[in-house]
Design an enzyme around this catalytic site. Structure first.
Site, short mmCIF file in Angstrom:
data_model
loop_
_atom_site.label_atom_id
_atom_site.label_comp_id
_atom_site.label_asym_id
_atom_site.label_seq_id
_atom_site.Cartn_x
_atom_site.Cartn_y
_atom_site.Cartn_z
N ASP A 52 0.84 -1.19 0.00
CA ASP A 52 0.00 0.00 0.00
C ASP A 52 0.88 1.25 0.00
OD1 ASP A 52 0.72 -0.84 2.73
OD2 ASP A 52 -0.38 0.92 3.35
N HIS B 104 1.19 -8.80 -4.09
CA HIS B 104 0.22 -7.78 -3.70
C HIS B 104 1.01 -6.49 -3.45
CE1 HIS B 104 -3.66 -6.39 -2.04
NE2 HIS B 104 -2.89 -5.64 -1.24
N ASP C 176 0.28 -17.30 -5.22
CA ASP C 176 0.93 -16.24 -6.00
C ASP C 176 -0.12 -15.52 -6.84
OD1 ASP C 176 2.68 -14.57 -7.28
OD2 ASP C 176 3.44 -16.10 -8.66
N GLU D 191 1.80 -10.40 -0.15
CA GLU D 191 2.16 -8.99 -0.09
C GLU D 191 3.64 -8.88 0.22
OE1 GLU D 191 0.41 -4.76 1.69
OE2 GLU D 191 -0.21 -6.64 2.60
#
Length: 684
Positions: A190, A509, A556, A565
């Site tokens: 993020d 991710h 994956d 992630e």
């Protein structure tokens, strides 16, 4: 501690052993994964293991990659079933093979392994790459083509007008106040930045430098800052530290828990994610983590006072100010639910027990100030308690132990023996797991959780520190086992570092990797790893994971934030592990590097070095020694008696050798035939 001088390698006793190794090249292509091994490869003189699953005979072979010529044959170990993967595994140990080259492992019933290399610098690219991964995650920074290649991108999130969230408002900084908090690393997949996670992450970078300064002083990572007067590793860590310093309220010393948007951004590039950014409430854990890292930075950058004048003092002042706030606010826990108007739903990093953060911060301030009062806060009874667990972001007390060891020569309050014993006990806890594991790695069923790969990397870090403390090579070899696990010797057959290996994660991710239209993900990131909790099953769908067993519950796919992630606190212990392994087994220098510095009482000093085509041994004139050069199989190539300066013609064929220097008579040294063993690595 490891001591490495430039061009001259010293040894601290008259009985030393030195290994000189030669290098090779790395090669990787696609292959099957019934034989699981480190997909990058192995050092010539290091242990070499693979795991075979489904073998139909007891023998295995190692063959050249290009021609298939068998160069080594061996017998597989006994079969053992690992409940975490449901497999019957057999170990193929080919440690005796030391010739550089590219190979595959073969056994009946299995497809050939992925190709791997035997090379003197086999993990050098990885050691650089995992630091470069942090560069790729820089916030407020344009990545340009000369340094980022195809992963060049615009700068996102300038963070020069971050709002004070209503939940963080104070008299001098009411809600809506604009703050300038640029820089730092995006925390994970993020685009937010969290002090708690930055604490352990930045620490691990600084600790890597403290443990292996000679290696990192010369390691070039191809950063925009490369070529300045700081080591590249410190340049990258400093980029995050500068951001951390902006998160402290200068009025009271408290530190905001995180810089974030109200919710997570979509899968877009950083410059396209333009929601309002906030600093949220201060917390005790964030403030203590900040205090610890700033105290650590103060001692590290004291060495670079001419490059960054006054910076070390500024870091120490910031640390002490944060300490004062935390002592006045000892139990302020951050919770997202307390943030309203707007509500905040990003990563919480909540921790209601700041006792370990207090221990860590107090220890770092004790080291930085030499004030015993801080040591008393950290260890009220004088014993090293609270430092027996493998570190993670909510459990950081053991970082204090690491720092005590790294700075032990500067300290008088705590005995070096107690520090070494505590590190050895921690390392032994992993050694026991390795001894009982069918894959010969330090992972139990219960170790597979969110970010399990960071647990493996942190175990490797603890083993390397155990090795530096005790100079017991079993710890160093065990640390290599943990690196082997991350690079392919695991039940999934993945090398979990993007871009490093034959079978690596392709759909992490990670917003940049998903949004940049480039097929391959950004390289140098450690994926989270198997996690049977599968907290993302709603997003990924029932049945999406290939397995729900602990060691194989890995998916994956970009949907899998629970197993796939990336995060800075997963990369940075791998920075320590990969760099430390390369520093100990390999070498950047053309000359050999002598490893080891623990002196025994009365030990004399001396030098082993290459000079042209000769091996030069120098000892104090009053000492008589025997210098023996032998192959690792025991065949003696040279044996000379002498004193002072002894030159040995290094005209033997290029190979791994063992050099032994033993005292035959001495006025000040015990005549024991072996006083200490040291390693010379990387010479040709």
């Amino acid at each position: 501690m490891v001591f490495v001088a430039k061009n001259i390698r010293t040894f601290s006793t008259l009985a030393a052993a030195a290994v000189i190794i030669a290098g090779g090249a790395v090669s990787t292509v696609s292959a099957a994964v019934q034989i699981k091994l480190n997909q990058l490869g192995f050092y010539p003189e290091a242990p070499k293991r693979a795991v075979a699953v489904g073998a139909t005979s007891d023998s295995f072979h190692v063959a050249k990659q290009d021609g298939g010529t068998v160069v080594y044959s061996g017998v597989l170990g006994s079969a053992a079933t690992w409940s975490a993967s449901g497999e019957e595994a057999r170990i193929a140990d080919f440690s005796e093979l030391e010739t550089p080259g590219s190979y595959v492992v073969q056994c009946a019933g299995c497809d050939d392994s992925y190709p791997f290399s035997i090379s003197g610098k086999v993990h050098l690219g990885l050691a650089k790459g995992v630091v470069k991964g942090l560069y790729f995650n820089r916030c407020s920074f344009a990545l340009t083509e000369p340094f980022a290649g195809v992963y060049a991108r615009a700068a996102g999130h300038p963070d020069t007008a971050v709002e004070v969230h209503p939940g963080a408002a104070s008299g001098s900084r009411p809600a809506g106040t604009k703050l300038s908090c640029p820089g730092g690393w995006y925390d994970a997949g993020d685009y937010n930045k969290y002090i708690v996670n930055s604490g352990i992450s930045t620490y691990s970078m600084f600790a890597a430098y403290e443990a292996f300064p000679a290696f990192y002083d010369t390691l070039t990572i191809d950063l925009p800052e490369s070529g300045n007067d700081l080591p590249d590793l410190l340049d990258e860590a400093l980029y995050n530290l500068h951001w951390m310093l902006t998160m402290q309220d200068p009025e009271d010393g408290g530190v905001y828990h995180k810089l974030t948007t109200a919710g997570f951004a979509g899968m877009v590039m950083p410059d396209e994610a333009t929601d309002t950014r906030y600093v949220v409430a201060k917390s005790t854990t964030a403030t203590l983590d900040f205090a610890a890292v700033c105290a650590q930075a103060a001692r590290i950058f004291r060495k670079f006072e001419t490059v960054l004048p006054g910076f070390a003092d500024s870091c120490l002042a910031a640390s002490l100010h944060a300490w004062e706030w935390a002592r006045a606010n000892p139990a302020v826990a951050y919770q997202n639910r307390n943030m309203t108007n707007p509500a905040v739903s990003t990563g919480e990093y909540g921790d209601r027990n700041p006792a370990d953060e207090l221990l860590w911060a107090a220890t770092e301030l004790f080291i930085a100030t030499k004030q015993d009062s801080f040591f008393t806060v950290a260890f009220p009874g004088g014993n090293l308690t609270g430092v027996s667990s493998i570190p993670s972001w909510p459990t950081v007390g053991t970082l204090g132990l690491y720092s005590l060891f790294l700075c032990k020569e500067q300290l008088a309050t705590v005995s070096a023996e107690k520090i070494r014993n505590a590190l050895a006990a921690l390392a032994d806890s992993t050694m026991k797991i390795i001894a009982e594991n069918p894959y010969h790695i330090g992972m139990r069923d219960r170790d597979f959780n969110w970010g399990s790969n960071s647990g493996a990397a942190n175990r490797g870090m603890s083993l390397l520190l155990g090795y530096l403390a005790e100079e017991d090579t079993v710890y160093r070899a065990a640390a290599l086992d943990m690196l082997d696990y991350l690079l392919g010797r695991n039940p999934t057959g993945y090398s979990y570092v993007t871009g490093f290996g034959s079978r690596t994660p392709m759909h992490i991710h990670h917003r940049v990797s998903e949004a940049d239209s480039i097929e391959a993900p950004v390289p140098g990131f450690l994926a989270g790893g198997p996690n049977p909790g599968m907290q993302d099953i709603t997003e990924c769908g029932e049945g999406s994971y290939p397995s729900n067993l602990p060691a194989t519950a890995y998916y994956d796919n970009v949907c899998s934030y629970a197993s796939n992630e990336i995060a800075i606190n997963w990369n940075t212990p791998l920075v320590f592990l990969a760099g430390g392994i390369e520093a100990l087994y390999g070498s950047e220098d053309p000359d050999p590097v002598v490893r080891g510095s623990k002196k025994k009482p009365g030990a004399a000093s001396g030098i082993i070095r290459l000079q042209g085509k000769n091996l030069l041994v120098e000892v104090p004139l009053k000492n008589k020694v025997t210098v023996t050069v032998a192959t690792l199989q025991g065949r003696v190539l040279r044996r000379l008696d002498g004193a002072g300066r002894i030159t040995v013609a290094a005209d033997w064929p290029l190979q791994t050798i063992l050099v032994t220097v033993a005292a035959t008579s001495s006025a000040d040294v015990d005549k024991s035939p072996i006083l200490q063993r040291l390693t010379v690595a990387g010479g040709r």
